[in-house]
Design a protein around this motif. Structure first.
Motif, PDB file in Angstrom:
ATOM      1  N   SER A 199       0.830  -1.215   0.000  1.00  0.00           N
ATOM      2  CA  SER A 199       0.000   0.000   0.000  1.00  0.00           C
ATOM      3  C   SER A 199       0.856   1.253   0.000  1.00  0.00           C
ATOM      4  O   SER A 199       0.616   2.192  -0.778  1.00  0.00           O
ATOM      5  CB  SER A 199      -0.933  -0.002   1.216  1.00  0.00           C
ATOM      6  N   ILE A 200       1.852   1.276   0.853  1.00  0.00           N
ATOM      7  CA  ILE A 200       2.738   2.451   0.915  1.00  0.00           C
ATOM      8  C   ILE A 200       3.541   2.568  -0.377  1.00  0.00           C
ATOM      9  O   ILE A 200       3.771   3.675  -0.878  1.00  0.00           O
ATOM     10  CB  ILE A 200       3.649   2.384   2.158  1.00  0.00           C
ATOM     11  N   GLY A 201       3.943   1.433  -0.948  1.00  0.00           N
ATOM     12  CA  GLY A 201       4.672   1.454  -2.218  1.00  0.00           C
ATOM     13  C   GLY A 201       3.839   2.047  -3.345  1.00  0.00           C
ATOM     14  O   GLY A 201       4.345   2.828  -4.158  1.00  0.00           O
ATOM     15  N   ILE A 202       2.555   1.702  -3.421  1.00  0.00           N
ATOM     16  CA  ILE A 202       1.669   2.279  -4.443  1.00  0.00           C
ATOM     17  C   ILE A 202       1.495   3.777  -4.208  1.00  0.00           C
ATOM     18  O   ILE A 202       1.519   4.576  -5.144  1.00  0.00           O
ATOM     19  CB  ILE A 202       0.296   1.559  -4.444  1.00  0.00           C
ATOM     20  N   ALA A 203       1.338   4.170  -2.945  1.00  0.00           N
ATOM     21  CA  ALA A 203       1.227   5.599  -2.626  1.00  0.00           C
ATOM     22  C   ALA A 203       2.520   6.322  -3.024  1.00  0.00           C
ATOM     23  O   ALA A 203       2.476   7.437  -3.565  1.00  0.00           O
ATOM     24  CB  ALA A 203       0.941   5.794  -1.139  1.00  0.00           C
ATOM     25  N   LEU A 204       3.660   5.687  -2.785  1.00  0.00           N
ATOM     26  CA  LEU A 204       4.947   6.272  -3.178  1.00  0.00           C
ATOM     27  C   LEU A 204       5.004   6.469  -4.682  1.00  0.00           C
ATOM     28  O   LEU A 204       5.499   7.503  -5.163  1.00  0.00           O
ATOM     29  CB  LEU A 204       6.101   5.392  -2.702  1.00  0.00           C
ATOM     30  N   ALA A 205       4.504   5.512  -5.459  1.00  0.00           N
ATOM     31  CA  ALA A 205       4.491   5.649  -6.915  1.00  0.00           C
ATOM     32  C   ALA A 205       3.711   6.889  -7.339  1.00  0.00           C
ATOM     33  O   ALA A 205       4.152   7.650  -8.207  1.00  0.00           O
ATOM     34  CB  ALA A 205       3.901   4.393  -7.560  1.00  0.00           C
ATOM     35  N   ALA A 206       2.560   7.115  -6.703  1.00  0.00           N
ATOM     36  CA  ALA A 206       1.747   8.299  -7.020  1.00  0.00           C
ATOM     37  C   ALA A 206       2.498   9.582  -6.653  1.00  0.00           C
ATOM     38  O   ALA A 206       2.491  10.557  -7.409  1.00  0.00           O
ATOM     39  CB  ALA A 206       0.412   8.222  -6.291  1.00  0.00           C
ATOM     40  N   VAL A 207       3.167   9.571  -5.501  1.00  0.00           N
ATOM     41  CA  VAL A 207       3.931  10.750  -5.070  1.00  0.00           C
ATOM     42  C   VAL A 207       5.109  11.002  -6.010  1.00  0.00           C
ATOM     43  O   VAL A 207       5.434  12.157  -6.307  1.00  0.00           O
ATOM     44  CB  VAL A 207       4.405  10.593  -3.601  1.00  0.00           C
ATOM     45  N   LEU A 208       5.736   9.939  -6.511  1.00  0.00           N
ATOM     46  CA  LEU A 208       6.842  10.112  -7.461  1.00  0.00           C
ATOM     47  C   LEU A 208       6.379  10.779  -8.742  1.00  0.00           C
ATOM     48  O   LEU A 208       7.058  11.666  -9.281  1.00  0.00           O
ATOM     49  CB  LEU A 208       7.489   8.768  -7.785  1.00  0.00           C
ATOM     50  N   VAL A 209       5.223  10.372  -9.235  1.00  0.00           N
ATOM     51  CA  VAL A 209       4.668  11.014 -10.431  1.00  0.00           C
ATOM     52  C   VAL A 209       4.372  12.481 -10.136  1.00  0.00           C
ATOM     53  O   VAL A 209       4.717  13.375 -10.922  1.00  0.00           O
ATOM     54  CB  VAL A 209       3.405  10.269 -10.925  1.00  0.00           C
ATOM     55  N   LEU A 210       3.761  12.744  -8.981  1.00  0.00           N
ATOM     56  CA  LEU A 210       3.479  14.121  -8.566  1.00  0.00           C
ATOM     57  C   LEU A 210       4.768  14.929  -8.458  1.00  0.00           C
ATOM     58  O   LEU A 210       4.850  16.071  -8.911  1.00  0.00           O
ATOM     59  CB  LEU A 210       2.741  14.123  -7.224  1.00  0.00           C
ATOM     60  N   GLU A 232      -8.752  -1.524  -5.075  1.00  0.00           N
ATOM     61  CA  GLU A 232      -7.832  -2.562  -5.536  1.00  0.00           C
ATOM     62  C   GLU A 232      -7.228  -2.149  -6.875  1.00  0.00           C
ATOM     63  O   GLU A 232      -7.955  -1.775  -7.798  1.00  0.00           O
ATOM     64  CB  GLU A 232      -8.553  -3.899  -5.678  1.00  0.00           C
ATOM     65  N   LEU A 233      -5.922  -2.218  -6.952  1.00  0.00           N
ATOM     66  CA  LEU A 233      -5.206  -1.976  -8.198  1.00  0.00           C
ATOM     67  C   LEU A 233      -5.216  -3.295  -8.963  1.00  0.00           C
ATOM     68  O   LEU A 233      -4.724  -4.311  -8.454  1.00  0.00           O
ATOM     69  CB  LEU A 233      -3.779  -1.526  -7.892  1.00  0.00           C
ATOM     70  N   PRO A 234      -5.798  -3.322 -10.167  1.00  0.00           N
ATOM     71  CA  PRO A 234      -5.942  -4.611 -10.860  1.00  0.00           C
ATOM     72  C   PRO A 234      -4.604  -5.175 -11.340  1.00  0.00           C
ATOM     73  O   PRO A 234      -3.639  -4.451 -11.543  1.00  0.00           O
ATOM     74  CB  PRO A 234      -6.849  -4.262 -12.047  1.00  0.00           C
ATOM     75  N   ALA A 235      -4.591  -6.484 -11.542  1.00  0.00           N
ATOM     76  CA  ALA A 235      -3.414  -7.180 -12.070  1.00  0.00           C
ATOM     77  C   ALA A 235      -3.469  -7.093 -13.589  1.00  0.00           C
ATOM     78  O   ALA A 235      -4.114  -7.912 -14.244  1.00  0.00           O
ATOM     79  CB  ALA A 235      -3.412  -8.628 -11.602  1.00  0.00           C
ATOM     80  N   LEU A 236      -2.820  -6.100 -14.137  1.00  0.00           N
ATOM     81  CA  LEU A 236      -2.821  -5.913 -15.593  1.00  0.00           C
ATOM     82  C   LEU A 236      -1.799  -6.815 -16.274  1.00  0.00           C
ATOM     83  O   LEU A 236      -1.945  -7.139 -17.452  1.00  0.00           O
ATOM     84  CB  LEU A 236      -2.545  -4.446 -15.933  1.00  0.00           C
ATOM     85  N   VAL A 237      -0.750  -7.188 -15.557  1.00  0.00           N
ATOM     86  CA  VAL A 237       0.291  -8.065 -16.092  1.00  0.00           C
ATOM     87  C   VAL A 237       0.453  -9.230 -15.118  1.00  0.00           C
ATOM     88  O   VAL A 237       0.765  -9.023 -13.949  1.00  0.00           O
ATOM     89  CB  VAL A 237       1.644  -7.314 -16.231  1.00  0.00           C
ATOM     90  N   SER A 238       0.242 -10.438 -15.610  1.00  0.00           N
ATOM     91  CA  SER A 238       0.427 -11.618 -14.754  1.00  0.00           C
ATOM     92  C   SER A 238       0.710 -12.827 -15.633  1.00  0.00           C
ATOM     93  O   SER A 238       0.484 -12.810 -16.846  1.00  0.00           O
ATOM     94  CB  SER A 238      -0.809 -11.862 -13.892  1.00  0.00           C
ATOM     95  N   GLY A 239       1.236 -13.869 -15.002  1.00  0.00           N
ATOM     96  CA  GLY A 239       1.458 -15.119 -15.710  1.00  0.00           C
ATOM     97  C   GLY A 239       2.669 -15.157 -16.620  1.00  0.00           C
ATOM     98  O   GLY A 239       2.824 -16.102 -17.392  1.00  0.00           O
TER      99      GLY A 239
END
Length: 194
Positions: A54-65, A126-133
């Motif tokens: 969760s914090i990693g996803i929030a960090l990704a958003a902050v990096l873009v910002l 939920e952030l969907p799994a766009l790449v898997s397998g």
């Protein structure tokens, strides 16, 4: 302190983004290394990865910002005492820091979605799994995630040493500007006036 950067100083937003990302990255690195030793029977076996993701996803958003803010709000000019090699090295390290941060975030996403499951972000959505397998997705992304994080921590240490060198040896305003403090010259002038 001004909200935006000026020609000589970083603004409040830049300072908060810089230190917020720094503290978050170090905290995530500590949490990530600690998590790898958890057993299935640990009470933190599920909650630690939840918070890390969760914090990693929030960090990704902050990096873009942060990148958008940097683009619309140019940084202050280099100090005149900075040698050309220092300016180039600092630019290269900053570029590598951003590249590694995005590699870490993307590889973390690929680890988490390897089996087709999305990522719950603080339980809000939920952030969907766009790449898997992909073949050995979890293992390959895991290796990239770990080694990128280790390289990032090394560069963070180099970055911090450079800031301390400027502050204590060169006695310039490099670190003071990123701390949001007044330049040394204005402090010396105010002391002389008293």
């Amino acid at each position: 302190m001004a909200f935006r950067n000026t020609h000589t100083r970083y603004g409040l937003v830049t300072v908060l983004l810089h230190w917020g990302v720094a503290v978050t990255v170090i905290g995530l690195a500590i949490l990530g290394l600690w998590m790898t030793d958890l057993s299935y029977y640990s009470p933190y076996y599920r909650s630690a990865p939840f918070w890390h993701k969760s914090i990693g996803i929030a960090l990704a958003a902050v990096l873009v910002l942060r990148l958008l803010w940097r683009w619309i709000n140019p940084k202050p000019a280099h100090l005149p005492n900075h040698a050309r090699w220092e300016v180039r090295l600092a630019s290269a390290v900053h570029g590598l820091l951003y590249l590694l941060l995005f590699m870490i975030v993307i590889s973390g996403y690929l680890i988490s979605t390897a089996r087709g499951q999305g990522i719950s972000v603080f339980g809000w959505f939920e952030l969907p799994a766009l790449v898997s397998g992909l073949p050995r997705q979890e293992d390959r992304a895991g290796d990239l995630h770990f080694w990128s994080a280790m390289l990032l921590l090394g560069l963070v240490a180099l970055h911090a040493l450079g800031a301390l060198k400027h502050h204590f040896i060169d006695r310039d305003d490099t670190l003071r500007r990123m701390l949001g403090l007044r330049p040394r010259a204005s402090l010396e002038n105010s002391t002389k006036e008293k």
